[in-house]
Design an enzyme around this catalytic site. Structure first.
Site, short mmCIF file in Angstrom:
data_model
loop_
_atom_site.label_atom_id
_atom_site.label_comp_id
_atom_site.label_asym_id
_atom_site.label_seq_id
_atom_site.Cartn_x
_atom_site.Cartn_y
_atom_site.Cartn_z
N GLU A 130 26.46 55.66 -9.76
CA GLU A 130 26.72 57.09 -9.71
C GLU A 130 26.68 57.55 -8.26
OE1 GLU A 130 24.80 59.07 -13.76
OE2 GLU A 130 23.73 59.21 -11.85
N HIS A 165 10.15 57.91 -7.45
CA HIS A 165 10.90 58.34 -8.63
C HIS A 165 10.00 58.61 -9.83
CE1 HIS A 165 14.41 57.33 -6.35
NE2 HIS A 165 14.17 56.05 -6.36
N ARG A 221 12.53 62.06 -27.19
CA ARG A 221 11.16 62.08 -27.70
C ARG A 221 10.47 63.34 -27.20
NH1 ARG A 221 8.59 60.94 -22.89
NH2 ARG A 221 9.80 59.64 -21.45
#
Length: 263
Positions: A130, A165, A221
């Site tokens: 990406e 991250h 979830r």
């Protein structure tokens, strides 16, 4: 089954996003308090979820929606996207398996590194590319969809403060969003999950930069940080999950959702 349970709530880790677990519950006639197996499988594969969200009209980051098989193929794609770019694991999540690439010289080593991390963590070496979004804020929209397909969004959580991250701080509401942007991004998140037959609680993550936002991933979830949404909406998210799993309609419409304060 020995205890004659009707339903299983998976919490927010381990089996909460395990498609095989959901399928076994479906086969045994147990209610899994979460999404059905098909939309969960779709959400768990980043390439498939990118395609599905794009088809639903959700803005998606520029990239390639196929598995990259060689460093040469990755280099060709990277050149077409322009640097910096980001390798991502197709079956990944939680910030694992990502590798930023700033130039052609870095592609081969980053390709092998990303494949290795993906295989070790997710059992598959499949990766894709990406465009890397500079200075992006991470905005996640909490969505609920009931068994009748009616959906609402419960504001956003911002998780831009990260290390390696991994999220360090979650807050709601985001100081970066206006009321109009919140309504736009929330409506798009609901539409995206409805388009794939999603049910129960889900979070749609976006990258927000320069006033625009692009789809990042779906967390299929309840998330560990859900209590800050409860704090500002006054809604019990686990109760909503259980009610939806029991076949009840959502007890709130979008107009009923009011954000109060900051958490």
């Amino acid at each position: 089954k020995d205890l004659r349970c009707e339903a299983i709530h998976p919490g927010y880790g381990f089996l909460a996003e395990n498609t095989a677990m959901v399928r076994r519950c479906e086969e045994e006639g147990l209610v899994f308090i979460g999404p059905p197996s098909r939309p969960m499988a779709l959400a768990g594969d980043k390439i498939s979820s990118r395609k599905a969200m794009a088809e639903a009209g959700v803005p998606v980051t520029r990239g390639v929606d196929r598995v990259l098989r060689s460093a040469d193929e990755a280099l060709e794609v990277a050149e077409s996207l322009r640097y910096p770019v980001m390798f991502k694991a197709s079956g990944g999540g939680g910030g694992i398996g990502m590798a930023r690439v700033n130039s052609a010289a870095e592609v081969a080593s980053a390709f092998e590194r990303a494949r290795s991390v993906s295989l070790a963590n997710f059992g598959s070496p499949d990766i894709f590319l990406e465009t890397y979004v500079e200075h992006a804020r991470h905005i996640e929209i909490q969505v609920f969809v009931d068994s009748q397909g009616h959906g609402v969004y419960l504001g956003e959580r911002e998780c831009s403060v990260q290390r390696r991250h991994q999220k360090l701080i979650e807050e709601t509401p985001s100081p970066a969003l206006t009321a109009d942007t919140r309504e736009e991004i929330g409506s798009i998140a609901v539409r995206g999950l409805q388009s794939v037959g999603y049910r129960n609680a889900g979070t749609v993550e976006f990258l927000f930069s320069g006033g625009g936002f692009h789809f990042n991933e779906v967390n299929a979830r309840l998330q560990v940080e859900h209590p800050i949404t409860e704090a500002v909406t006054g809604l019990d998210l686990v109760e909503l999950q259980i009610r939806i799993a029991a076949g009840e309609p959502l007890p709130v419409d979008q107009d009923d959702v009011v954000l109060r304060g900051h958490a």
